[in-house]
Scaffold this motif. Structure first.
Motif, PDB file in Angstrom:
ATOM      1  N   LEU A   1      75.260  -3.777 -17.258  1.00 58.85           N
ATOM      2  CA  LEU A   1      73.822  -4.040 -17.265  1.00 58.85           C
ATOM      3  C   LEU A   1      73.439  -4.776 -15.993  1.00 58.85           C
ATOM      4  O   LEU A   1      74.225  -5.551 -15.453  1.00 58.85           O
ATOM      5  N   LYS A   2      72.246  -4.527 -15.521  1.00 57.77           N
ATOM      6  CA  LYS A   2      71.755  -5.233 -14.345  1.00 57.77           C
ATOM      7  C   LYS A   2      71.527  -6.685 -14.728  1.00 57.77           C
ATOM      8  O   LYS A   2      71.256  -7.011 -15.886  1.00 57.77           O
ATOM      9  N   LYS A   3      71.613  -7.572 -13.753  1.00 63.74           N
ATOM     10  CA  LYS A   3      71.449  -9.005 -13.989  1.00 63.74           C
ATOM     11  C   LYS A   3      70.269  -9.542 -13.188  1.00 63.74           C
ATOM     12  O   LYS A   3      69.873  -8.978 -12.172  1.00 63.74           O
ATOM     13  N   GLY A   4      69.710 -10.618 -13.636  1.00 66.00           N
ATOM     14  CA  GLY A   4      68.665 -11.327 -12.913  1.00 66.00           C
ATOM     15  C   GLY A   4      67.383 -10.547 -12.730  1.00 66.00           C
ATOM     16  O   GLY A   4      66.865  -9.923 -13.662  1.00 66.00           O
ATOM     17  N   GLU A   5      66.860 -10.586 -11.501  1.00 61.76           N
ATOM     18  CA  GLU A   5      65.574  -9.962 -11.195  1.00 61.76           C
ATOM     19  C   GLU A   5      65.606  -8.450 -11.420  1.00 61.76           C
ATOM     20  O   GLU A   5      64.641  -7.862 -11.910  1.00 61.76           O
ATOM     21  N   ALA A   6      66.729  -7.823 -11.084  1.00 58.10           N
ATOM     22  CA  ALA A   6      66.845  -6.373 -11.269  1.00 58.10           C
ATOM     23  C   ALA A   6      66.744  -6.008 -12.754  1.00 58.10           C
ATOM     24  O   ALA A   6      66.138  -5.005 -13.123  1.00 58.10           O
ATOM     25  N   ARG A   7      67.322  -6.842 -13.611  1.00 56.54           N
ATOM     26  CA  ARG A   7      67.261  -6.591 -15.056  1.00 56.54           C
ATOM     27  C   ARG A   7      65.834  -6.763 -15.561  1.00 56.54           C
ATOM     28  O   ARG A   7      65.365  -5.995 -16.399  1.00 56.54           O
ATOM     29  N   PHE A   8      65.151  -7.770 -15.058  1.00 57.66           N
ATOM     30  CA  PHE A   8      63.768  -8.004 -15.455  1.00 57.66           C
ATOM     31  C   PHE A   8      62.916  -6.782 -15.125  1.00 57.66           C
ATOM     32  O   PHE A   8      62.141  -6.307 -15.960  1.00 57.66           O
ATOM     33  N   GLU A   9      63.077  -6.254 -13.913  1.00 55.64           N
ATOM     34  CA  GLU A   9      62.317  -5.069 -13.503  1.00 55.64           C
ATOM     35  C   GLU A   9      62.681  -3.861 -14.371  1.00 55.64           C
ATOM     36  O   GLU A   9      61.820  -3.100 -14.781  1.00 55.64           O
ATOM     37  N   GLU A  10      63.979  -3.690 -14.639  1.00 60.49           N
ATOM     38  CA  GLU A  10      64.423  -2.554 -15.444  1.00 60.49           C
ATOM     39  C   GLU A  10      63.808  -2.615 -16.846  1.00 60.49           C
ATOM     40  O   GLU A  10      63.318  -1.622 -17.372  1.00 60.49           O
ATOM     41  N   ARG A  11      63.815  -3.777 -17.467  1.00 57.98           N
ATOM     42  CA  ARG A  11      63.263  -3.938 -18.814  1.00 57.98           C
ATOM     43  C   ARG A  11      61.758  -3.736 -18.799  1.00 57.98           C
ATOM     44  O   ARG A  11      61.182  -3.158 -19.711  1.00 57.98           O
ATOM     45  N   SER A  12      61.100  -4.247 -17.777  1.00 62.75           N
ATOM     46  CA  SER A  12      59.653  -4.108 -17.677  1.00 62.75           C
ATOM     47  C   SER A  12      59.262  -2.647 -17.540  1.00 62.75           C
ATOM     48  O   SER A  12      58.334  -2.177 -18.191  1.00 62.75           O
ATOM     49  N   LYS A  13      59.968  -1.916 -16.694  1.00 64.23           N
ATOM     50  CA  LYS A  13      59.654  -0.506 -16.485  1.00 64.23           C
ATOM     51  C   LYS A  13      59.974   0.332 -17.719  1.00 64.23           C
ATOM     52  O   LYS A  13      59.282   1.289 -18.009  1.00 64.23           O
ATOM     53  N   SER A  14      61.006  -0.035 -18.460  1.00 61.48           N
ATOM     54  CA  SER A  14      61.387   0.780 -19.607  1.00 61.48           C
ATOM     55  C   SER A  14      60.342   0.725 -20.714  1.00 61.48           C
ATOM     56  O   SER A  14      60.226   1.651 -21.498  1.00 61.48           O
ATOM     57  N   SER A  15      59.564  -0.331 -20.764  1.00 60.79           N
ATOM     58  CA  SER A  15      58.579  -0.447 -21.834  1.00 60.79           C
ATOM     59  C   SER A  15      57.408   0.515 -21.649  1.00 60.79           C
ATOM     60  O   SER A  15      56.938   1.101 -22.609  1.00 60.79           O
ATOM     61  N   ASP A  16      56.925   0.675 -20.412  1.00 62.60           N
ATOM     62  CA  ASP A  16      55.778   1.561 -20.210  1.00 62.60           C
ATOM     63  C   ASP A  16      55.784   2.273 -18.855  1.00 62.60           C
ATOM     64  O   ASP A  16      54.801   2.910 -18.493  1.00 62.60           O
ATOM     65  N   GLY A  17      56.864   2.145 -18.112  1.00 67.27           N
ATOM     66  CA  GLY A  17      56.973   2.857 -16.842  1.00 67.27           C
ATOM     67  C   GLY A  17      56.338   2.149 -15.659  1.00 67.27           C
ATOM     68  O   GLY A  17      56.364   2.654 -14.554  1.00 67.27           O
ATOM     69  N   LYS A  18      55.740   0.987 -15.873  1.00 66.44           N
ATOM     70  CA  LYS A  18      55.107   0.233 -14.791  1.00 66.44           C
ATOM     71  C   LYS A  18      55.952  -0.992 -14.471  1.00 66.44           C
ATOM     72  O   LYS A  18      56.546  -1.582 -15.362  1.00 66.44           O
ATOM     73  N   SER A  19      55.967  -1.391 -13.212  1.00 67.63           N
ATOM     74  CA  SER A  19      56.710  -2.597 -12.837  1.00 67.63           C
ATOM     75  C   SER A  19      55.909  -3.829 -13.238  1.00 67.63           C
ATOM     76  O   SER A  19      54.699  -3.769 -13.472  1.00 67.63           O
ATOM     77  N   ALA A  20      56.584  -4.964 -13.278  1.00 71.18           N
ATOM     78  CA  ALA A  20      55.919  -6.213 -13.664  1.00 71.18           C
ATOM     79  C   ALA A  20      54.818  -6.574 -12.687  1.00 71.18           C
ATOM     80  O   ALA A  20      53.751  -7.042 -13.082  1.00 71.18           O
ATOM     81  N   GLY A  21      55.056  -6.348 -11.387  1.00 64.13           N
ATOM     82  CA  GLY A  21      54.037  -6.647 -10.387  1.00 64.13           C
ATOM     83  C   GLY A  21      52.779  -5.830 -10.569  1.00 64.13           C
ATOM     84  O   GLY A  21      51.663  -6.317 -10.424  1.00 64.13           O
ATOM     85  N   THR A  22      52.930  -4.560 -10.929  1.00 62.67           N
ATOM     86  CA  THR A  22      51.783  -3.696 -11.162  1.00 62.67           C
ATOM     87  C   THR A  22      50.996  -4.158 -12.372  1.00 62.67           C
ATOM     88  O   THR A  22      49.761  -4.171 -12.361  1.00 62.67           O
ATOM     89  N   LYS A  23      51.689  -4.584 -13.406  1.00 58.90           N
ATOM     90  CA  LYS A  23      51.007  -5.056 -14.614  1.00 58.90           C
ATOM     91  C   LYS A  23      50.179  -6.304 -14.347  1.00 58.90           C
ATOM     92  O   LYS A  23      49.098  -6.467 -14.899  1.00 58.90           O
ATOM     93  N   GLN A  24      50.694  -7.192 -13.488  1.00 60.11           N
ATOM     94  CA  GLN A  24      49.983  -8.435 -13.206  1.00 60.11           C
ATOM     95  C   GLN A  24      48.734  -8.200 -12.368  1.00 60.11           C
ATOM     96  O   GLN A  24      47.785  -8.970 -12.443  1.00 60.11           O
TER      97      GLN A  24
END
Length: 62
Positions: free
Chosen positions: A37-60
């Protein structure tokens, strides 16, 4: 909350159990997928994108 940060013995025991359970689940997931599994920031981005296909930065920005 970390194991060392829990104010009571019962809280420390619960935190330790949660940490062990999450490590076990992570090892199982890694074995199932065949890759670590990815760790740290990469994992955060992966989880964020998996929920709806958008990155966390785009959502904000919305």
């Amino acid at each position: 909350m970390g194991v060392g940060q829990a104010p009571t013995a019962k809280g420390k025991q619960a935190a330790k159990g949660l940490k062990q359970a999450s490590a076990k689940d992570e090892r199982k997931t890694e074995a199932d997928t065949g890759r670590p599994l990815k760790k740290g920031e990469a994992r955060f981005e992966e989880r964020s994108k998996s929920s709806d296909g958008k990155s966390a930065g785009t959502k904000q920005k919305i």
